[in-house]
Design a protein around this motif. Sequence first.
Motif, short mmCIF file in Angstrom:
data_model
loop_
_atom_site.label_atom_id
_atom_site.label_comp_id
_atom_site.label_asym_id
_atom_site.label_seq_id
_atom_site.Cartn_x
_atom_site.Cartn_y
_atom_site.Cartn_z
N THR A 222 -9.79 3.13 5.41
CA THR A 222 -9.58 2.17 4.32
C THR A 222 -8.70 2.84 3.28
O THR A 222 -8.97 3.99 2.91
CB THR A 222 -10.91 1.77 3.66
OG1 THR A 222 -11.74 1.17 4.66
CG2 THR A 222 -10.69 0.79 2.52
N VAL A 223 -7.64 2.17 2.85
CA VAL A 223 -6.81 2.74 1.78
C VAL A 223 -6.79 1.78 0.60
O VAL A 223 -6.97 0.57 0.76
CB VAL A 223 -5.35 3.02 2.25
CG1 VAL A 223 -5.31 4.05 3.35
CG2 VAL A 223 -4.66 1.73 2.67
N LEU A 224 -6.58 2.31 -0.58
CA LEU A 224 -6.48 1.49 -1.78
C LEU A 224 -5.01 1.10 -1.94
O LEU A 224 -4.14 1.96 -2.08
CB LEU A 224 -6.97 2.29 -2.98
CG LEU A 224 -7.32 1.48 -4.22
CD1 LEU A 224 -8.39 0.43 -3.93
CD2 LEU A 224 -7.82 2.43 -5.33
N GLY A 225 -4.74 -0.22 -1.86
CA GLY A 225 -3.36 -0.68 -1.99
C GLY A 225 -3.06 -1.10 -3.41
O GLY A 225 -3.76 -0.73 -4.33
N VAL B 163 -2.59 -17.45 10.33
CA VAL B 163 -2.33 -16.48 9.27
C VAL B 163 -1.62 -15.27 9.86
O VAL B 163 -1.78 -14.94 11.04
CB VAL B 163 -3.61 -15.98 8.54
CG1 VAL B 163 -4.27 -17.08 7.74
CG2 VAL B 163 -4.59 -15.34 9.49
N ALA B 164 -0.82 -14.62 9.03
CA ALA B 164 -0.23 -13.33 9.39
C ALA B 164 -0.73 -12.33 8.35
O ALA B 164 -0.51 -12.53 7.14
CB ALA B 164 1.29 -13.40 9.38
N VAL B 165 -1.45 -11.33 8.78
CA VAL B 165 -1.98 -10.31 7.88
C VAL B 165 -1.00 -9.14 7.92
O VAL B 165 -0.83 -8.50 8.96
CB VAL B 165 -3.40 -9.87 8.31
CG1 VAL B 165 -3.94 -8.79 7.37
CG2 VAL B 165 -4.34 -11.07 8.35
N VAL B 166 -0.35 -8.93 6.79
CA VAL B 166 0.78 -7.97 6.74
C VAL B 166 0.43 -6.85 5.76
O VAL B 166 -0.08 -7.11 4.68
CB VAL B 166 2.06 -8.69 6.25
CG1 VAL B 166 3.26 -7.74 6.25
CG2 VAL B 166 2.35 -9.93 7.09
N THR B 167 0.72 -5.62 6.15
CA THR B 167 0.65 -4.51 5.19
C THR B 167 2.04 -3.88 5.12
O THR B 167 2.73 -3.75 6.14
CB THR B 167 -0.36 -3.42 5.62
OG1 THR B 167 -0.04 -3.00 6.95
CG2 THR B 167 -1.79 -3.94 5.60
N VAL B 168 2.46 -3.54 3.92
CA VAL B 168 3.79 -2.95 3.72
C VAL B 168 3.62 -1.67 2.91
O VAL B 168 2.99 -1.69 1.85
CB VAL B 168 4.71 -3.91 2.94
CG1 VAL B 168 6.12 -3.32 2.81
CG2 VAL B 168 4.77 -5.28 3.59
N ASP B 169 4.18 -0.56 3.41
CA ASP B 169 4.04 0.69 2.67
C ASP B 169 5.24 0.94 1.75
O ASP B 169 6.18 0.12 1.69
CB ASP B 169 3.75 1.88 3.59
CG ASP B 169 4.97 2.37 4.35
OD1 ASP B 169 6.10 1.91 4.05
OD2 ASP B 169 4.82 3.22 5.25
N THR C 130 0.85 -1.19 0.00
CA THR C 130 0.00 0.00 0.00
C THR C 130 0.88 1.24 0.00
O THR C 130 1.99 1.21 0.57
CB THR C 130 -0.92 -0.01 1.25
OG1 THR C 130 -1.56 1.25 1.38
CG2 THR C 130 -0.14 -0.29 2.53
N PRO C 131 0.46 2.33 -0.64
CA PRO C 131 1.28 3.55 -0.61
C PRO C 131 1.44 4.05 0.83
O PRO C 131 2.52 4.47 1.22
CB PRO C 131 0.48 4.55 -1.45
CG PRO C 131 -0.54 3.76 -2.20
CD PRO C 131 -0.76 2.49 -1.47
N VAL C 132 0.35 4.01 1.61
CA VAL C 132 0.42 4.42 3.03
C VAL C 132 -0.33 3.40 3.86
O VAL C 132 -1.32 2.81 3.42
CB VAL C 132 -0.21 5.82 3.26
CG1 VAL C 132 0.65 6.92 2.72
CG2 VAL C 132 -1.62 5.88 2.71
#
Length: 304
Positions: free
Chosen positions: A29-32, A95-101, A20-22
């Motif tokens: 909610t962001v658009l990834g 599960v591991a729910v990961v977000t990366v910017d 995701t950008p941020v």
Amino acid sequence: MSRPRVVVVGSANMDLVAMTPVLPAAGQTVLGNDFVMVPGGKGANQAIAATRAGASGVFLGAIGSDSFGVTLKARIAASGVDTGQLRVVYGASGVAVVTVDANGENTVVVAPGANAAFVGLTEPELSAVRRADVLVTQLEIPLETVLEAATAARAAGTRVVLNAAPARELPAELLDLVDLLVVNEHEAQAVSGAGREDPGALLDAVPRAVLTLGADGAWYGDRDGTTAHIPGFPVDAVDTTGAGDAFTGALAVAWGEGRDLVDAVHWACAAGAACARHVGTSGSLPRRDEIDALFATATARPGH
Ligand code: ADP
């Protein structure tokens, strides 16, 4: 030389990674953009790492009855790990729910799922531990299971390698069963208050210990009086996730082959560094020939 038998008792997770950008704030909610799904969990990673490094590797753990479980088992088995005794428990896999910017910052939520239900080792599971040369375990499964596995190993003369991750304080009952402790700086602090300046404090808790130091390599010490700083291998590191798992898996193999522990830690440093050269976790765990090739570039062997 026949391949050492390394049994890993630990966790398996499906890592769900969204770019995701941020990173979203609470309630936002962001658009990834890209999304990948990769097998993870320290247990599965270290079983794959040890097998690629040359072990006859067995993974004991639990997956759920969902589609993630099917994929996890297939991916672990595809690396040559014996998954014949992997438990399937009714319900969700870990599960591991990961977000990366865009800057590589991340957030991670781990939902342990089946890993939390991995308790009460069965006779065939205990027998696999007893037949192993080396048991490798970590702290992403219930502590009682780690204790059961380590107790069986100790009674059978199987060497116990504990990678004390994630960081937490450990009961003396477990430390008494550990032959070789592997910790990073954060984990060392939690186990015994030891740091980079006084790693020897780890030996108050266990007879042999390794402190990993990222790009700076690792420290090894034991109660027989051996201490050594093993320098890191200079590589173009692009992603160090998984380096610790590559290190621990390779270390268990080298020790199982009867190599001197200073030499084994040196070889494990080559495995960690080789992993850091590639993006990804389980996919970038190095094979034996890749570890050997990097190891051969070492200009000097660390002294004792
Ligand atoms: P963890 O990921 O568990 O915190 P470390 O970052 O200490 O563990 O990495 C484990 C091992 O991998 C280190 O001891 C080192 O040998 C190797 N390693 C990690 N990062 C690098 C790097 N940037 N360059 C070379 N080797 C590395």
